[in-house]
Each structure stands twice: as C-alpha cells, then as structure tokens.
Design a protein around this motif. Structure first.
Motif, mmCIF file in Angstrom:
data_model
loop_
_atom_site.group_PDB
_atom_site.id
_atom_site.type_symbol
_atom_site.label_atom_id
_atom_site.label_comp_id
_atom_site.label_asym_id
_atom_site.label_seq_id
_atom_site.Cartn_x
_atom_site.Cartn_y
_atom_site.Cartn_z
ATOM 1 N N GLY A 166 68.695 38.488 35.209
ATOM 2 C CA GLY A 166 69.773 38.799 34.750
ATOM 3 C C GLY A 166 70.689 37.764 34.005
ATOM 4 N N ARG A 167 70.646 36.875 34.491
ATOM 5 C CA ARG A 167 71.454 35.596 33.707
ATOM 6 C C ARG A 167 70.829 35.545 32.559
ATOM 7 N NH1 ARG A 167 71.428 30.882 38.274
ATOM 8 N NH2 ARG A 167 72.967 32.274 39.780
ATOM 9 N N ARG A 168 69.543 35.466 32.292
ATOM 10 C CA ARG A 168 68.785 35.048 31.144
ATOM 11 C C ARG A 168 69.221 35.926 29.954
ATOM 12 N NH1 ARG A 168 62.908 37.034 29.749
ATOM 13 N NH2 ARG A 168 64.182 39.037 30.284
ATOM 14 N N ASP A 169 69.269 37.352 30.410
ATOM 15 C CA ASP A 169 69.838 38.543 29.671
ATOM 16 C C ASP A 169 71.157 38.142 28.926
ATOM 17 O OD1 ASP A 169 67.069 39.481 30.010
ATOM 18 O OD2 ASP A 169 67.656 40.810 31.196
ATOM 19 N N VAL A 170 71.909 38.012 30.176
ATOM 20 C CA VAL A 170 73.500 37.662 29.664
ATOM 21 C C VAL A 170 73.681 36.624 28.628
ATOM 22 C CG1 VAL A 170 75.576 37.031 30.684
ATOM 23 C CG2 VAL A 170 74.308 38.946 31.724
ATOM 24 N N PHE A 174 59.217 36.258 34.177
ATOM 25 C CA PHE A 174 59.874 37.556 33.876
ATOM 26 C C PHE A 174 59.112 38.735 33.323
ATOM 27 C CE2 PHE A 174 63.214 34.265 33.110
ATOM 28 C CZ PHE A 174 63.725 34.170 34.560
ATOM 29 N N SER A 175 57.843 38.168 32.576
ATOM 30 C CA SER A 175 57.243 39.096 32.061
ATOM 31 C C SER A 175 55.576 38.745 32.250
ATOM 32 C CB SER A 175 57.308 39.508 30.703
ATOM 33 O OG SER A 175 57.898 38.181 30.128
ATOM 34 N N GLY A 176 55.024 39.598 33.014
ATOM 35 C CA GLY A 176 53.588 39.298 32.996
ATOM 36 C C GLY A 176 53.156 38.456 34.157
ATOM 37 N N GLN A 177 51.979 38.544 34.488
ATOM 38 C CA GLN A 177 51.416 37.873 35.730
ATOM 39 C C GLN A 177 51.336 36.309 35.366
ATOM 40 O OE1 GLN A 177 49.433 38.957 38.452
ATOM 41 N NE2 GLN A 177 48.524 37.275 38.695
ATOM 42 N N HIS A 178 51.498 35.427 36.480
ATOM 43 C CA HIS A 178 51.183 33.832 36.117
ATOM 44 C C HIS A 178 49.802 33.746 36.128
ATOM 45 C CE1 HIS A 178 51.301 29.705 36.539
ATOM 46 N NE2 HIS A 178 50.434 29.925 37.334
ATOM 47 N N GLU A 179 49.229 32.925 35.118
ATOM 48 C CA GLU A 179 48.011 32.743 35.073
ATOM 49 C C GLU A 179 47.448 31.242 35.149
ATOM 50 O OE1 GLU A 179 45.478 34.998 34.813
ATOM 51 O OE2 GLU A 179 46.651 36.775 34.413
ATOM 52 N N SER A 180 46.466 30.779 35.784
ATOM 53 C CA SER A 180 46.323 29.538 35.979
ATOM 54 C C SER A 180 45.071 29.144 35.200
ATOM 55 C CB SER A 180 45.823 29.287 37.462
ATOM 56 O OG SER A 180 45.514 28.062 37.846
ATOM 57 N N MET A 181 45.312 27.854 34.597
ATOM 58 C CA MET A 181 44.100 27.352 33.868
ATOM 59 C C MET A 181 42.854 26.868 34.717
ATOM 60 S SD MET A 181 43.240 26.483 30.779
ATOM 61 C CE MET A 181 43.356 25.246 29.603
ATOM 62 N N TYR A 186 70.212 27.815 32.731
ATOM 63 C CA TYR A 186 71.013 28.753 33.161
ATOM 64 C C TYR A 186 70.910 29.008 34.603
ATOM 65 C CZ TYR A 186 66.841 31.671 32.165
ATOM 66 O OH TYR A 186 65.618 32.223 32.409
ATOM 67 N N ALA A 187 70.608 27.651 35.411
ATOM 68 C CA ALA A 187 70.802 28.038 36.954
ATOM 69 C C ALA A 187 72.001 27.312 37.150
ATOM 70 C CB ALA A 187 69.742 26.600 37.311
ATOM 71 N N ALA A 188 72.935 28.017 36.754
ATOM 72 C CA ALA A 188 74.349 28.139 37.042
ATOM 73 C C ALA A 188 75.042 29.778 37.234
ATOM 74 C CB ALA A 188 75.239 27.433 35.918
ATOM 75 N N SER A 189 76.152 29.866 37.793
ATOM 76 C CA SER A 189 76.717 31.106 37.962
ATOM 77 C C SER A 189 77.012 31.711 36.550
ATOM 78 C CB SER A 189 77.945 31.310 38.881
ATOM 79 O OG SER A 189 78.849 30.481 38.140
ATOM 80 N N GLU A 190 77.000 32.991 36.563
ATOM 81 C CA GLU A 190 77.170 33.954 35.419
ATOM 82 C C GLU A 190 78.367 33.444 34.778
ATOM 83 O OE1 GLU A 190 75.302 37.611 35.465
ATOM 84 O OE2 GLU A 190 77.102 38.332 34.361
ATOM 85 N N TYR A 233 71.326 35.264 26.786
ATOM 86 C CA TYR A 233 70.677 35.462 25.589
ATOM 87 C C TYR A 233 71.706 36.370 24.525
ATOM 88 C CZ TYR A 233 66.851 37.418 22.340
ATOM 89 O OH TYR A 233 66.231 37.603 21.310
ATOM 90 N N GLU A 234 72.216 37.036 25.188
ATOM 91 C CA GLU A 234 73.021 38.059 23.991
ATOM 92 C C GLU A 234 74.484 37.226 23.618
ATOM 93 O OE1 GLU A 234 72.599 40.965 22.927
ATOM 94 O OE2 GLU A 234 70.730 40.834 24.205
ATOM 95 N N ARG A 235 74.665 36.181 24.734
ATOM 96 C CA ARG A 235 75.990 35.257 24.362
ATOM 97 C C ARG A 235 75.365 34.320 23.170
ATOM 98 N NH1 ARG A 235 79.339 33.692 22.074
ATOM 99 N NH2 ARG A 235 81.468 32.795 22.772
ATOM 100 N N ILE A 236 74.310 33.895 23.668
ATOM 101 C CA ILE A 236 74.017 32.597 22.566
ATOM 102 C C ILE A 236 73.526 33.058 21.269
ATOM 103 C CG2 ILE A 236 72.182 30.933 22.082
ATOM 104 C CD1 ILE A 236 71.737 30.132 24.698
ATOM 105 N N LYS A 237 72.968 34.179 20.976
ATOM 106 C CA LYS A 237 72.811 35.141 19.853
ATOM 107 C C LYS A 237 73.939 35.012 18.965
ATOM 108 C CE LYS A 237 70.536 38.711 20.858
ATOM 109 N NZ LYS A 237 70.033 40.115 20.817
#
Ligand code: PMP
Ligand code: GLU
Length: 397
Positions: free
Chosen positions: A298-302, A212-219, A375-379, A304-308
C-alpha cells in the motif's frame, strides 16, 4: 601509531548506517528529521515471537549454544527451505549467524582467496563490496541496466567471467532497487554458470517475503547448479526482527563446515534468546508477515504516485523489498545559494540539511545518479518527507 590496520583504513563506512547516524545526530539537536535512509521494517516483532523469547528467558537456560545454531533451529530452517522453496538443505547444511550480514561475511572469508574475483551486479547492497575487500578479493561489477529493471542479462554475466572468478553474489528481491529475477531470468544466468564449475553462487534472499508480484524464485532450485549455491536468509525483514541479529545459510556441506569453524574462533553461536525466537518465527503461520507485506505494498503505491510528481525524479515501480531507487541526475549541476550539487552524495546532504529528510546516495550501491528512499515508515511521514523534498528541490536552479 594511533591508527587502525590497513584493512580497516581502506574500508568505507556503511553509507546506510552513516546516513542513519547523521539523521540521529540532527534529531538529538532537536531537528525534526524524517529518516528514510535505513532499511528496517518499522513494525514490532510479532507478539508470538516475543512471547517465545520471554518464555525461554524466564527458563533461565541462557548458555552458549552450538556454534552453528541449536539443533531445533537448524531443523526449523531446513524445513522452511523445503516448505517454502522446495530446497533440500539438511540440518547439517545450515549455519546460523549473527545476522545475514554476518553470514555473507563468513562466506566471503570462506570462499575467496586473495585476488579471487567476485562478480556483483550493480546496483548492489552496500556491504558486498566492502566484504569482498575484507576478504582481499576483487569485485567485478556488472551494470544492471535501468531499462531492464536494473537486472543483468546472461550475456553480461558471461562476459564478466575470467579464470579468477570465484563467486557470483547478488540479491533478489534486490536492495536497493526492489527488482527481482523471475524463474526464467535465473535460469538464463544458471545456464551460463553451469559452464564454469569453479564459480560458487551466493544468493541473498533476505527480502524473499517482501515481494508484491509473482512467486519468489531461488537460484538454488536448478539441478545443474547442485552443490554450488549458497542461500542467505534471515529473520530481520520477514519478521521485523532486525535487532535480534539472526541470519542463516543453506549451503553445500563443506561450506557449512568451514563457516562453523570460522565462527568457532570468531563469534560462537549467536544469541540464544534470538535463536529461540527464530524457531517460533519460522514454525508459525506467516500471517503477520503477509499483513506487513500488504502494508508495504500500500505504501509503495502511495509513494510511487507521489514520487512521479516530483520533477527530475525518474522512478520505476519496485516489485519487492521496501525501497525506491529513482534516477536524480537531473539535479546534478543545479545550485543552491550555498552549494552546487554535483553528485548524489551532495544531493542527499542538501536534502538532509534543507528538507530534514535522510535518504542514501546511489553511489553507496555502486550506482551514481540515483538515490535510495526507504518506505519503511508511516504513510504520513512518507508523504510529509516527499513534500519537504519537493520544496527543497524547487529551491535549486
Ligand atoms: N542483505 C541485504 C540485501 C540487506 O538489505 C540486509 C539488511 N541489513 C542484509 C543482507 C543483512 O541483514 P541482517 O544482517 O539484518 O540479517
Ligand atoms: N539492510 C539495511 C539497509 O540496507 C540495514 C542497514 C545495514 O545493515 O547496512 O539499509
């Protein structure tokens, strides 16, 4: 005697799979379980990939394939490495296997002599330690500090190296923490590894596209490590193809040849239909993968707010993959009428039976005090599950 060989007796059952099994069993008894234990996208394999598989199947030419994969697929993988990662792996350096899990096991059997050490940052993906055991190697765990997003530093890596070190094995983006190493961070590790030419690096990049943030980098990008890095990847996560069972490596030629030899006596080439589906996946635009990744974000953000808001669940915002890995040690020592929670496994069992939500204890990933929530499940299911978890936790004192 009715018992398996020692090599199986000493093996732990995969906890991700064990929790998924326990949740299926409860479900079969009619219990409404929400399963957040398993790491698999809850999306359908995209239509154009299914269509390619159907077309191939209707042709009826479903025979054994070359052990290391059909030439068109190895070519497609070689091109993918160039296009997406700017890596040069010729088709001869590609081996297709029955999932990335299989690719990783091949590599342990090919690289690790009895007693060799495999350096693994913790938390790590559940199967790494057991694969090393099967190869009769020794795991050397290096703790990724929670404050450093569970990543290890070059200094930590260097102090874990001994004369017996043979492999450095890690995932980025990481299962279970969702952290990923930036180019600078990888470079720091590479600068250490370059001094120890006996060590091979196995870079598990299966979550490459769930970032979700930044470019994938390979070793594998660092010239100074040329010939020493094996990249493991597959179609399970990027294309929602977990059940097709197809993974692959890009490797130094001698490692690819050894994996081919191993597979020739063990599994042969993976499923021909899956190989044709994988060609369609790798050779088509990544639109469906991008869409899936956006839904995960989108799910990650939702979530995150709930787990907090859940007392005693200390979490970080993950950068990739589809897991949260909160610190739950606050609950250790707390009691329900039936039991005292003394570790993550007990907490997960309590939540399975009290909240009917399946999650995985951190101990499965070498990190006691944490749990993994997929969080590979519906919102809707995610929010319902977190409500239930909170209610169950509030009953502990
Ligand atoms: N590596 C990691 C980090 C994983 O999470 C998984 C998920 N199962 C795998 C490898 C194996 O993937 P597969 O065998 O489905 O390709
Ligand atoms: N990789 C997934 C997970 O971590 C699938 C389960 C497994 O293969 O162990 O849950």
């Amino acid at each position: 005697m009715d018992k398996p060989a020692k090599r199986i007796e000493v093996l732990e059952e995969s906890q991700t799979i064990a929790m998924a099994k326990a949740s299926r069993q409860l479900k079969a008894q009619g219990v409404d379980v929400i399963n957040l234990s398993f790491g698999e996208p809850d999306f359908k394999t995209p239509e154009h990939i299914r269509d390619a598989a159907k077309k191939f199947l209707d042709g009826g030419y479903v025979y054994y394939t070359p052990v290391c994969g059909i030439p068109e697929l190895r070519k497609a993988i070689s091109e993918k490495f160039k296009r997406e990662n700017n890596l040069d792996f010729a088709p001869e350096q590609i081996v297709v296997s029955t999932g990335a899990k299989h690719s990783l096991m091949n590599l342990m059997l090919v690289l690790v002599e009895v007693g060799d050490e495999v350096i693994i940052p913790t938390p790590y993906w559940v199967s790494y330690s057991e694969m090393v055991k099967m190869a009769e190697g020794q795991c050397v765990f290096v703790k990724g500090a929670e404050e450093n997003n569970f990543k290890i530093t070059p200094k930590q890596l260097e102090s874990s190296i001994t004369d017996k070190s043979r492999v450095f094995l890690f995932s980025s983006p990481c299962n279970p923490t969702g952290s990923f190493y930036s180019k600078e961070e990888l470079k720091g590790l590479a600068e250490v590894l370059v001094k120890y030419p006996n060590i091979y690096i196995v870079a598990d990049e299966i979550y490459e596209h769930i970032n979700f943030s930044g470019q994938h980098e390979s070793m594998a990008q660092f010239e100074e490590l040329k010939g020493r890095v094996v990249v493991v990847n597959g179609v399970s996560k990027a294309f929602a193809m977990t059940g097709w069972r197809l993974g692959y490596i890009g490797a130094p030629a001698w490692i690819a040849t050894a994996c081919d030899k191993l597979q020739s006596q063990f599994t042969s080439g993976t499923n021909a239909i899956a190989q044709h589906a994988a060609i369609a996946a790798l050779n088509s635009p990544m639109q469906s993968t991008k869409e899936m990744c956006e839904v995960f974000r989108g799910r990650r953000d939702v979530v995150y707010e709930r787990i907090k808001k859940i007392k005693g669940f200390e979490t970080r915002l993950p950068d990739g993959a589809f897991y949260f890995f909160p610190n739950v040690a606050y609950y250790f020592g707390k009691k329900s009428p039936e039991r005292t929670i003394t570790n993550g496994e007990e907490l997960c069992n309590y939540l399975l039976h009290e909240a009917h939500v399946a999650i995985v204890p951190g101990s499965a990933f070498g990190a006691e005090g944490f749990v993994r929530i997929s969080y590979a499940a519906s919102e809707a299911d995610l929010l319902k599950a977190l409500d239930r978890i909170e209610v169950a936790l509030n009953k502990l004192d």
